[in-house]
Design a protein around this motif. Structure first.
Motif, PDB file in Angstrom:
ATOM      1  N   GLU A 156       0.817  -1.215   0.000  1.00 22.84           N
ATOM      2  CA  GLU A 156       0.000   0.000   0.000  1.00 22.84           C
ATOM      3  C   GLU A 156       0.850   1.266   0.000  1.00 22.84           C
ATOM      4  OE1 GLU A 156      -3.471   2.323  -0.014  1.00 22.84           O
ATOM      5  OE2 GLU A 156      -3.077   0.223  -0.479  1.00 22.84           O
ATOM      6  N   ALA A 157       1.792   1.362   0.947  1.00 23.78           N
ATOM      7  CA  ALA A 157       2.525   2.619   1.104  1.00 23.78           C
ATOM      8  C   ALA A 157       3.597   2.820   0.038  1.00 23.78           C
ATOM      9  CB  ALA A 157       3.160   2.674   2.498  1.00 23.78           C
ATOM     10  N   VAL A 158       4.224   1.727  -0.436  1.00 28.15           N
ATOM     11  CA  VAL A 158       5.312   1.866  -1.414  1.00 28.15           C
ATOM     12  C   VAL A 158       4.785   1.769  -2.841  1.00 28.15           C
ATOM     13  CG1 VAL A 158       7.509   0.914  -2.236  1.00 28.15           C
ATOM     14  CG2 VAL A 158       7.010   0.948   0.220  1.00 28.15           C
ATOM     15  N   TYR A 159       3.935   0.769  -3.110  1.00 28.00           N
ATOM     16  CA  TYR A 159       3.507   0.516  -4.488  1.00 28.00           C
ATOM     17  C   TYR A 159       2.045   0.847  -4.766  1.00 28.00           C
ATOM     18  CZ  TYR A 159       7.962  -1.918  -4.518  1.00 28.00           C
ATOM     19  OH  TYR A 159       9.295  -2.215  -4.399  1.00 28.00           O
ATOM     20  N   GLU A 160       1.271   1.188  -3.727  1.00 28.24           N
ATOM     21  CA  GLU A 160      -0.132   1.620  -3.872  1.00 28.24           C
ATOM     22  C   GLU A 160      -0.958   0.596  -4.654  1.00 28.24           C
ATOM     23  OE1 GLU A 160       0.033   5.502  -5.633  1.00 28.24           O
ATOM     24  OE2 GLU A 160       0.834   6.445  -3.817  1.00 28.24           O
ATOM     25  N   ARG A 161      -0.872  -0.687  -4.253  1.00 27.45           N
ATOM     26  CA  ARG A 161      -1.590  -1.753  -4.948  1.00 27.45           C
ATOM     27  C   ARG A 161      -2.731  -2.349  -4.122  1.00 27.45           C
ATOM     28  NH1 ARG A 161       0.231  -3.428 -10.033  1.00 27.45           N
ATOM     29  NH2 ARG A 161       1.773  -1.880 -10.710  1.00 27.45           N
ATOM     30  N   GLY A 162      -2.909  -1.936  -2.882  1.00 26.91           N
ATOM     31  CA  GLY A 162      -4.045  -2.388  -2.092  1.00 26.91           C
ATOM     32  C   GLY A 162      -3.983  -3.852  -1.708  1.00 26.91           C
ATOM     33  N   VAL A 163      -5.162  -4.409  -1.336  1.00 25.97           N
ATOM     34  CA  VAL A 163      -5.215  -5.772  -0.816  1.00 25.97           C
ATOM     35  C   VAL A 163      -4.897  -6.807  -1.886  1.00 25.97           C
ATOM     36  CG1 VAL A 163      -7.712  -6.039  -1.191  1.00 25.97           C
ATOM     37  CG2 VAL A 163      -6.578  -7.365   0.603  1.00 25.97           C
ATOM     38  N   THR A 164      -5.281  -6.545  -3.136  1.00 26.57           N
ATOM     39  CA  THR A 164      -4.954  -7.504  -4.194  1.00 26.57           C
ATOM     40  C   THR A 164      -3.443  -7.519  -4.456  1.00 26.57           C
ATOM     41  OG1 THR A 164      -5.447  -5.800  -5.847  1.00 26.57           O
ATOM     42  CG2 THR A 164      -7.202  -7.364  -5.316  1.00 26.57           C
ATOM     43  N   GLY A 165      -2.795  -6.362  -4.352  1.00 29.42           N
ATOM     44  CA  GLY A 165      -1.350  -6.315  -4.470  1.00 29.42           C
ATOM     45  C   GLY A 165      -0.663  -7.045  -3.339  1.00 29.42           C
ATOM     46  N   LEU A 166      -1.239  -6.939  -2.137  1.00 27.82           N
ATOM     47  CA  LEU A 166      -0.705  -7.670  -0.993  1.00 27.82           C
ATOM     48  C   LEU A 166      -0.808  -9.171  -1.215  1.00 27.82           C
ATOM     49  CD1 LEU A 166       0.302  -8.028   1.915  1.00 27.82           C
ATOM     50  CD2 LEU A 166      -2.048  -7.607   2.695  1.00 27.82           C
ATOM     51  N   GLY A 167      -1.962  -9.615  -1.730  1.00 27.19           N
ATOM     52  CA  GLY A 167      -2.139 -11.041  -2.013  1.00 27.19           C
ATOM     53  C   GLY A 167      -1.129 -11.541  -3.025  1.00 27.19           C
ATOM     54  N   MET A 168      -0.828 -10.713  -4.039  1.00 27.97           N
ATOM     55  CA  MET A 168       0.147 -11.109  -5.057  1.00 27.97           C
ATOM     56  C   MET A 168       1.551 -11.197  -4.472  1.00 27.97           C
ATOM     57  SD  MET A 168       0.642 -12.014  -8.172  1.00 27.97           S
ATOM     58  CE  MET A 168      -0.844 -11.509  -9.033  1.00 27.97           C
ATOM     59  N   LEU A 169       1.930 -10.238  -3.623  1.00 28.06           N
ATOM     60  CA  LEU A 169       3.247 -10.290  -2.991  1.00 28.06           C
ATOM     61  C   LEU A 169       3.382 -11.524  -2.105  1.00 28.06           C
ATOM     62  CD1 LEU A 169       3.898  -6.570  -1.963  1.00 28.06           C
ATOM     63  CD2 LEU A 169       5.092  -7.872  -3.731  1.00 28.06           C
ATOM     64  N   ALA A 170       2.339 -11.790  -1.308  1.00 29.47           N
ATOM     65  CA  ALA A 170       2.380 -12.951  -0.426  1.00 29.47           C
ATOM     66  C   ALA A 170       2.439 -14.242  -1.234  1.00 29.47           C
ATOM     67  CB  ALA A 170       1.168 -12.946   0.500  1.00 29.47           C
ATOM     68  N   SER A 171       1.701 -14.298  -2.337  1.00 34.29           N
ATOM     69  CA  SER A 171       1.721 -15.484  -3.183  1.00 34.29           C
ATOM     70  C   SER A 171       3.074 -15.654  -3.865  1.00 34.29           C
ATOM     71  CB  SER A 171       0.611 -15.398  -4.237  1.00 34.29           C
ATOM     72  OG  SER A 171      -0.661 -15.474  -3.624  1.00 34.29           O
ATOM     73  N   ALA A 172       3.719 -14.538  -4.216  1.00 32.49           N
ATOM     74  CA  ALA A 172       5.051 -14.621  -4.813  1.00 32.49           C
ATOM     75  C   ALA A 172       6.027 -15.257  -3.832  1.00 32.49           C
ATOM     76  CB  ALA A 172       5.536 -13.230  -5.215  1.00 32.49           C
ATOM     77  N   GLY A 173       5.923 -14.861  -2.562  1.00 24.36           N
ATOM     78  CA  GLY A 173       6.737 -15.511  -1.548  1.00 24.36           C
ATOM     79  C   GLY A 173       6.458 -16.999  -1.484  1.00 24.36           C
ATOM     80  N   GLY A 174       5.194 -17.363  -1.682  1.00 21.58           N
ATOM     81  CA  GLY A 174       4.812 -18.772  -1.697  1.00 21.58           C
ATOM     82  C   GLY A 174       5.401 -19.524  -2.872  1.00 21.58           C
ATOM     83  N   VAL A 175       5.489 -18.868  -4.038  1.00 23.79           N
ATOM     84  CA  VAL A 175       6.096 -19.515  -5.213  1.00 23.79           C
ATOM     85  C   VAL A 175       7.543 -19.883  -4.919  1.00 23.79           C
ATOM     86  CG1 VAL A 175       6.853 -19.141  -7.590  1.00 23.79           C
ATOM     87  CG2 VAL A 175       4.565 -18.423  -6.895  1.00 23.79           C
ATOM     88  N   GLY A 176       8.293 -18.933  -4.364  1.00 22.78           N
ATOM     89  CA  GLY A 176       9.672 -19.217  -4.007  1.00 22.78           C
ATOM     90  C   GLY A 176       9.777 -20.310  -2.968  1.00 22.78           C
ATOM     91  N   ALA A 177       8.849 -20.295  -2.013  1.00 23.19           N
ATOM     92  CA  ALA A 177       8.864 -21.302  -0.954  1.00 23.19           C
ATOM     93  C   ALA A 177       8.574 -22.696  -1.507  1.00 23.19           C
ATOM     94  CB  ALA A 177       7.842 -20.934   0.120  1.00 23.19           C
ATOM     95  N   VAL A 178       7.630 -22.808  -2.422  1.00 25.00           N
ATOM     96  CA  VAL A 178       7.302 -24.105  -3.020  1.00 25.00           C
ATOM     97  C   VAL A 178       8.491 -24.641  -3.805  1.00 25.00           C
ATOM     98  CG1 VAL A 178       5.866 -25.257  -4.749  1.00 25.00           C
ATOM     99  CG2 VAL A 178       4.809 -23.742  -3.087  1.00 25.00           C
TER     100      VAL A 178
END
Length: 413
Positions: free
Chosen positions: A254-276
């Motif tokens: 939100e504060a850096v990229y202004e993408r809201g909750v859907t942007g947060l979900g994408m960032l968290a999922s990206a972390g999941g891709v690396g984790a998988v």
């Protein structure tokens, strides 16, 4: 392991009914957990607009593990694992239902979030040593490293899917629906725990020792065992400055990229891709604890590169890639350290030693989320990410130097 029918091919871990049941139950529960986690983070940010409180609410989900984890580890070496796991899961479902009710009634406030996040943290810190003690008792030792790796892969697939689902659920139906999903997700796991077969008993003298004496025994064993001591130290520090930073993803979104909750979900999922990707790699590693110790150091290098890059990334798309790299590195540290310990620890002390791992890993994450949130509140969160990356890099270099030194000493002998 050879089959009794004369077939000399090794059996697959997926032929084990116990493990399949446990894996399916964990899959459902962890999906709900990540949906709720994203809802808690987003709700904290929405209510306060504060990086400090966002980090603090995230920390409360893990801070009790630091203070209470070792006590719960003693408990895991004493109690009936099946009955205890069922009771704890029921308690977690009850807290999630309360979160759901408060959200639907529009009565959610910061004090309620603090209390309920802390309650989930206490229950989670009690469940962690129980869960980690369950995995080795439902599979044979030769399957243990693969069981830990596949369980971690399952957790991280949920980390990939759950936040994305959570973002859609929150945007469409609100946080109440996200909390309801998590509450219902505990029920299948309760059923699985009730029917799975337990193969191994706890130590016969577990109840003959006082709690403090049992705790001291476990601490003395961990401190004097070189590998266990090194693995615990590395996982603690990386959790403090690495995973603690990941808890502030709502601020980046939100504060850096202004993408809201859907942007947060994408960032968290990206972390999941690396984790998988990391856990898939770990599932191919053998059953040598020393190999997993080396993997934790390589993971620290990867996490440091990702975190440093995130501190400089000007574009959201670049941040998504770097979060994936960071998530992969942090997973190599977390799962690698857990597996190294599981393969090394004396079974009589398993609950206590694994509770030290959860205390250092989750406690470091909790403290790091709070401290890094406070630092980011006073300055720029990307500067904080750069500092975290440098500190993790230094830790990885120290770990690599120690391995090199130990190898030279071993060669001389």
């Amino acid at each position: 392991m050879v089959s009794t029918s004369g077939d000399t091919r090794p059996q697959s871990i997926f032929s084990d009914r116990n493990f399949i049941l446990f894996l399916v139950g964990q899959c459902i529960t962890t999906q709900g957990l990540w949906v709720q986690k994203i809802a808690m983070s987003w709700l904290a940010w929405s209510l306060t607009g504060s990086a400090f409180w966002t980090g603090t609410i995230a920390a409360l989900n893990f801070a009790p593990a630091f203070f209470l984890g070792p006590i719960f580890g003693v408990m895991a070496d004493r109690v009936d694992l099946r009955r205890t796991a069922m009771v704890i899961n029921l308690g977690q479902a009850a807290v999630s239902f309360l979160l759901m009710g408060l959200s639907y009634a529009d009565m959610m406030s910061l004090p309620w979030m603090v209390v309920l996040a802390g309650s989930m943290g206490i229950l989670g810190s009690a469940m962690t040593p129980v869960r980690l003690s369950l995995v080795p008792v439902i599979v044979k030792r030769e399957f243990m490293s693969r069981a830990v790796a596949y369980a971690a892969m399952n957790f991280n697939i949920s980390r990939l899917v759950g936040p994305a689902v959570g973002g859609v659920v929150i945007a469409t139906w609100g946080t109440g629906a996200a909390f309801m999903i998590n509450a219902l997700s505990y029920l299948p796991m309760i059923f699985v725990i009730s029917v799975v077969t337990i193969h191994m008993d706890r130590a016969p003298d577990a109840k003959s020792r006082r709690i403090w004496a049992s705790l001291v025994d476990g601490a003395r064993y961990a401190i004097h065992h070189p590998m266990i001591r090194s693995v615990l130290a590395l996982s603690c520090f990386v959790s403090l400055v690495g995973t603690g930073m990941v808890e502030l993803m709502p601020v980046f979104a939100e504060a850096v990229y202004e993408r809201g909750v859907t942007g947060l979900g994408m960032l968290a999922s990206a972390g999941g891709v690396g984790a998988v990707a990391s856990t898939f790699f770990l599932s191919r590693v053998g059953s040598n604890a020393a190999d997993y110790q080396r993997i934790t150091i390589y993971g620290a290098f990867g996490a440091s590169v990702g975190m440093l890059g995130l501190g400089f990334a000007p574009w959201y798309e670049m941040a998504v890639v770097l979060v994936a790299l960071t998530g992969g590195g942090l997973t190599l540290v977390g799962v690698g350290s857990q597996t190294a310990l599981q393969l090394t620890v004396d079974n009589r002390l398993r609950g206590r030693v694994m509770s030290f791992w959860s205390a250092t890993s989750f406690g470091g994450m909790a403290l790091g989320g709070t401290l890094l949130g406070a630092i980011s509140e006073a300055g720029n969160i990307q500067y904080t990410a750069r500092g975290s990356g440098v500190l993790i890099l230094c830790t990885a270099l120290i770990g690599l130097w120690r391995l090199y030194r130990i190898g030279k000493i071993g060669a001389r002998r």
